[in-house]
Design an enzyme around this catalytic site. Structure first.
Site, PDB file in Angstrom:
ATOM      1  N   GLY A   1       0.866  -1.284   0.116  1.00  0.00           N
ATOM      2  CA  GLY A   1      -0.051  -0.030   0.016  1.00  0.00           C
ATOM      3  C   GLY A   1       0.844   1.449   0.078  1.00  0.00           C
ATOM      4  O   GLY A   1       1.984   1.210  -0.395  1.00  0.00           O
ATOM      5  N   ASN A   2       0.341   2.510   0.535  1.00  0.00           N
ATOM      6  CA  ASN A   2       1.091   3.694   0.565  1.00  0.00           C
ATOM      7  C   ASN A   2       0.216   4.499   1.508  1.00  0.00           C
ATOM      8  O   ASN A   2      -0.732   4.091   2.187  1.00  0.00           O
ATOM      9  CB  ASN A   2       0.988   4.425  -1.011  1.00  0.00           C
ATOM     10  N   TYR A   3       0.787   5.804   1.659  1.00  0.00           N
ATOM     11  CA  TYR A   3       0.384   6.455   2.821  1.00  0.00           C
ATOM     12  C   TYR A   3      -0.602   7.544   2.632  1.00  0.00           C
ATOM     13  O   TYR A   3      -0.982   8.285   3.147  1.00  0.00           O
ATOM     14  CB  TYR A   3       1.849   7.340   3.130  1.00  0.00           C
ATOM     15  N   SER A   4      -1.221   7.299   1.463  1.00  0.00           N
ATOM     16  CA  SER A   4      -2.355   8.412   0.990  1.00  0.00           C
ATOM     17  C   SER A   4      -3.707   8.242   2.144  1.00  0.00           C
ATOM     18  O   SER A   4      -3.857   7.221   2.515  1.00  0.00           O
ATOM     19  CB  SER A   4      -2.886   7.905  -0.474  1.00  0.00           C
TER      20      SER A   4
ATOM     21  N   ALA B   1      -4.264   7.248  -4.983  1.00  0.00           N
ATOM     22  CA  ALA B   1      -2.683   7.064  -4.996  1.00  0.00           C
ATOM     23  C   ALA B   1      -2.910   5.446  -5.302  1.00  0.00           C
ATOM     24  O   ALA B   1      -2.640   4.714  -4.472  1.00  0.00           O
ATOM     25  CB  ALA B   1      -1.923   7.200  -3.871  1.00  0.00           C
TER      26      ALA B   1
END
Length: 396
Positions: free
Chosen positions: A207-210, A275
């Site tokens: 995943g990512n930090y969005s 994102a």
């Protein structure tokens, strides 16, 4: 948009009258000018001195200000105002308004009002649900008045908030939305927001930090301006507030792709703010991967390119807006993406601007088109959303 608006605030004899101070503060903070008109009963709950100190205007209560014949003109107030807000509004005042019982300055001002009128009822539940009160509310609405009812709250009866006056910040927001530009009325806008999660096993993911804050701010801005918004949200903890926002929750890129390609076909524009993960595991373990050996190799494969797919689908009457978050060669990478994916313009932000990307309430963007680039200063994301939608409106 309340800046420069003239608001007559009517206050009646309710225990909720103290909340009018917070309403005044919110209206003035938004740039409005406030004139208070209070009933005699209202002065039993809050003093005119307090209200006058907040508005910097004398509070109007009586027909005559002095015994020398000087009087307050309810007709002039009706012509001066851009809106009248009666908050709190008791059952007694509702009845007088509905039947034209002009026995105090507030009612005569209401009857002379040329501007739209907003009513925030405040009373106990039994009074609120009484057939007489409900008839009065329906009658006032048939006259074109707008009733602001609470969106939340809990009473022992199990009814949600009925009778309790809406919170001051919501009332101010309601008026602000009323005066907001409606330049997207009739338009259907699709917005993607937040991250996607690509599973490795049942408990792990890529995943990512969005946080989704930028996408949700765009959705609220479009809805305030009259659009019907289809919001496709990845895994986020945010809430969409405007009733014109229709939300679909997804987790993976594949799920977002399936919804987006379906929804875009019936949309006037799409804003791709999510994102989305560029890669996903080639295989997903059916059980939790145990810690064994010195290393774990996870083979990745590309995910769907949602922007490219929509760019190929795009008709001449549709618009497509993309986002680019870059760490190097920002402008060139964004321009390349603009061309490759058939976007109308692209919003560029950079991790070099600390505190403006993931998880932040602020952003600093550049909008890049085929004709050039416009840079914006650092702003709250709600204000950035306004800048972006202004650019979209010019192209619809």
């Amino acid at each position: 948009m309340l800046k420069g608006k003239k608001i007559v605030l009517g206050i009646t004899g309710s225990i909720a009258a103290y909340k009018s101070c917070y309403i005044i503060r919110g209206l003035i903070k938004a740039g409005a000018e406030v004139q208070v008109v209070i009933t005699p009963a209202g002065k039993e709950f809050i003093t005119p001195i307090t209200l006058s100190a907040l508005t910097q205007k004398p509070v109007i209560s009586d027909f005559f200000s002095q015994r020398d014949g000087t009087w307050h003109s309810h007709v002039s107030l009706g012509l001066w105002a851009d809106a009248m807000l009666i908050a709190p509004c008791t059952a007694s005042t509702l009845g007088k308004m509905a039947h034209g019982v002009a026995d105090n300055m507030l009612i005569t001002t209401y009857l002379s009002m040329k501007a739209p009128v907003f009513i925030a009822p405040a009373m106990d539940l039994d009074m609120y649900r009484h057939p007489t009160t409900q008839d009065n509310l329906r009658k006032l609405q048939s006259f074109g008045n707008q009733v602001i009812e609470p969106q939340s709250g809990f009473l022992a009866s199990g009814l949600e908030g009925k009778g309790r006056m809406e919170e001051p910040e919501r009332i101010v927001e309601y008026l602000d939305n009323y005066f907001e530009k409606k330049d997207l009325t009739g338009k259907k806008i699709m917005i993607t927001a937040g991250p996607t999660y690509e599973k490795i096993d049942p408990v792990r993911f890529i995943g990512n930090y969005s946080s989704g804050k930028m996408g949700f701010a765009l959705a609220e801005e479009c809805a305030r301006r009259g659009a019907d918004v289809q919001l496709i949200a990845g895994p986020v903890s945010l809430t969409a507030n405007h009733p014109n926002i229709h939300r679909t929750d997804v987790e993976s890129c594949e799920q977002m792709y399936e919804v987006a390609t379906k929804v875009y076909a019936d949309s006037d524009a799409a804003i791709l703010c999510a994102a989305v993960a560029d890669f996903r595991p080639a295989t997903v373990a059916s059980q939790k991967i145990k810690r064994e050996g010195d290393e774990l190799v996870v083979r990745l494969q590309p995910t769907y390119d949602i922007a490219a797919a929509l760019g190929q689908m795009k008709r001449a009457d549709q618009r497509l807006i993309g986002f680019a978050l870059e760490t190097n060669d920002e402008q060139q990478n964004a321009k390349d993406k603009l061309e490759r994916k058939n976007l109308d313009f692209i919003v560029l932000n950079s991790l070099r601007n600390e505190g403006t990307c993931f998880q932040s309430d602020q952003n600093q963007i550049s909008i890049i088109t085929r004709d050039g680039q416009q840079d914006y200063p650092r702003k709250p994301k709600c204000d950035v959303a306004r800048d972006i939608i202004d650019q979209l409106v010019c192209r619809l």
